[in-house]
Design an enzyme around this catalytic site. Structure first.
Site, PDB file in Angstrom:
ATOM      1  N   ARG A  64       3.673   4.676 -15.894  1.00 26.58           N
ATOM      2  CA  ARG A  64       4.126   4.236 -17.446  1.00 26.58           C
ATOM      3  C   ARG A  64       5.430   5.254 -17.702  1.00 26.58           C
ATOM      4  NH1 ARG A  64       1.539  -0.012 -17.924  1.00 26.58           N
ATOM      5  NH2 ARG A  64      -0.782   0.033 -18.171  1.00 26.58           N
TER       6      ARG A  64
ATOM      7  N   TYR B 294       3.887   5.917   2.756  1.00 23.54           N
ATOM      8  CA  TYR B 294       2.964   6.966   2.828  1.00 23.54           C
ATOM      9  C   TYR B 294       3.802   8.456   3.008  1.00 23.54           C
ATOM     10  CZ  TYR B 294      -0.664   3.707   3.399  1.00 23.54           C
ATOM     11  OH  TYR B 294      -1.476   2.906   3.154  1.00 23.54           O
TER      12      TYR B 294
ATOM     13  N   ARG C 209      -3.681   7.191  -3.874  1.00 25.26           N
ATOM     14  CA  ARG C 209      -3.328   5.730  -3.096  1.00 25.26           C
ATOM     15  C   ARG C 209      -2.912   4.849  -4.189  1.00 25.26           C
ATOM     16  NH1 ARG C 209      -7.772   8.114  -0.410  1.00 25.26           N
ATOM     17  NH2 ARG C 209      -7.492   8.040   1.970  1.00 25.26           N
TER      18      ARG C 209
ATOM     19  N   ARG D 257       0.719  -1.146  -0.139  1.00 26.53           N
ATOM     20  CA  ARG D 257       0.040  -0.111  -0.363  1.00 26.53           C
ATOM     21  C   ARG D 257       0.727   1.147   0.023  1.00 26.53           C
ATOM     22  NH1 ARG D 257      -5.023   0.522   2.231  1.00 26.53           N
ATOM     23  NH2 ARG D 257      -4.720   2.395   1.050  1.00 26.53           N
TER      24      ARG D 257
ATOM     25  N   ARG E  17      -2.224   6.509   7.716  1.00 26.20           N
ATOM     26  CA  ARG E  17      -2.150   5.323   8.353  1.00 26.20           C
ATOM     27  C   ARG E  17      -0.633   5.195   9.032  1.00 26.20           C
ATOM     28  NH1 ARG E  17      -4.194   0.234   6.449  1.00 26.20           N
ATOM     29  NH2 ARG E  17      -3.175  -0.233   8.320  1.00 26.20           N
TER      30      ARG E  17
ATOM     31  N   CYS F  91      -6.896   3.047 -12.901  1.00 27.65           N
ATOM     32  CA  CYS F  91      -7.226   4.167 -11.880  1.00 27.65           C
ATOM     33  C   CYS F  91      -8.426   4.144 -11.497  1.00 27.65           C
ATOM     34  CB  CYS F  91      -6.771   5.351 -12.783  1.00 27.65           C
ATOM     35  SG  CYS F  91      -5.014   5.711 -13.263  1.00 27.65           S
TER      36      CYS F  91
ATOM     37  N   GLU G 136     -11.612   7.474  -5.714  1.00 27.49           N
ATOM     38  CA  GLU G 136     -11.690   7.094  -4.331  1.00 27.49           C
ATOM     39  C   GLU G 136     -13.060   7.512  -3.766  1.00 27.49           C
ATOM     40  OE1 GLU G 136     -10.354   5.323  -0.796  1.00 27.49           O
ATOM     41  OE2 GLU G 136      -9.314   5.474  -2.733  1.00 27.49           O
TER      42      GLU G 136
END
Length: 119
Positions: free
Chosen positions: A62, A106, A88, A6, A114, A73, A76
């Site tokens: 890419r 992050y 994210r 993540r 997080r 893609c 959210e």
């Protein structure tokens, strides 16, 4: 073994260059911290908060050489009060690292998302 990694970053503004720069930094950090090459990457899912529409985050990957890696893609969900301008990612990779040694990344304001796993 297949592992999921993540990551997230907060983008400065809804500007094409800002999105590409922020995502480039995020993808580069994920790859570096986990000692990966593009050959190790199975796929990557990117999400962006609804306030980021100037460019697809996958374009940054890419440009980094993810030419034959499936990328997608998505938007959210728009949760009231959520951190704005966030991209994210969830990368599925082949690695010998145990789950405990996978480094989730992050960056910038997204560290607040997080704090339990941000490194």
């Amino acid at each position: 073994m297949v592992r999921a990694i993540r990551g997230a970053t907060q983008i400065e503004s809804d500007d094409r260059d800002a999105i590409l720069s922020g995502v480039t930094e995020l993808v580069t950090e994920v790859m570096s911290r986990n000692e990966l090459t593009t050959d190790d990457v199975i796929s990557v899912i990117f999400t962006a908060t609804p306030d980021l529409t100037a460019e697809f985050p996958a374009l940054a990957a890419r440009k980094l050489g993810f030419h034959d890696v499936p990328l997608i893609c998505a938007s959210e969900i728009d949760v009231p009060g959520a951190l704005p301008r966030v991209v994210r990612l969830m990368a599925h990779v082949e690695t010998d690292r145990p789950r405990q040694q996978v480094q989730h990344v992050y960056l910038r304001g997204a560290v607040a998302l997080r704090v339990d796993i941000a490194q």
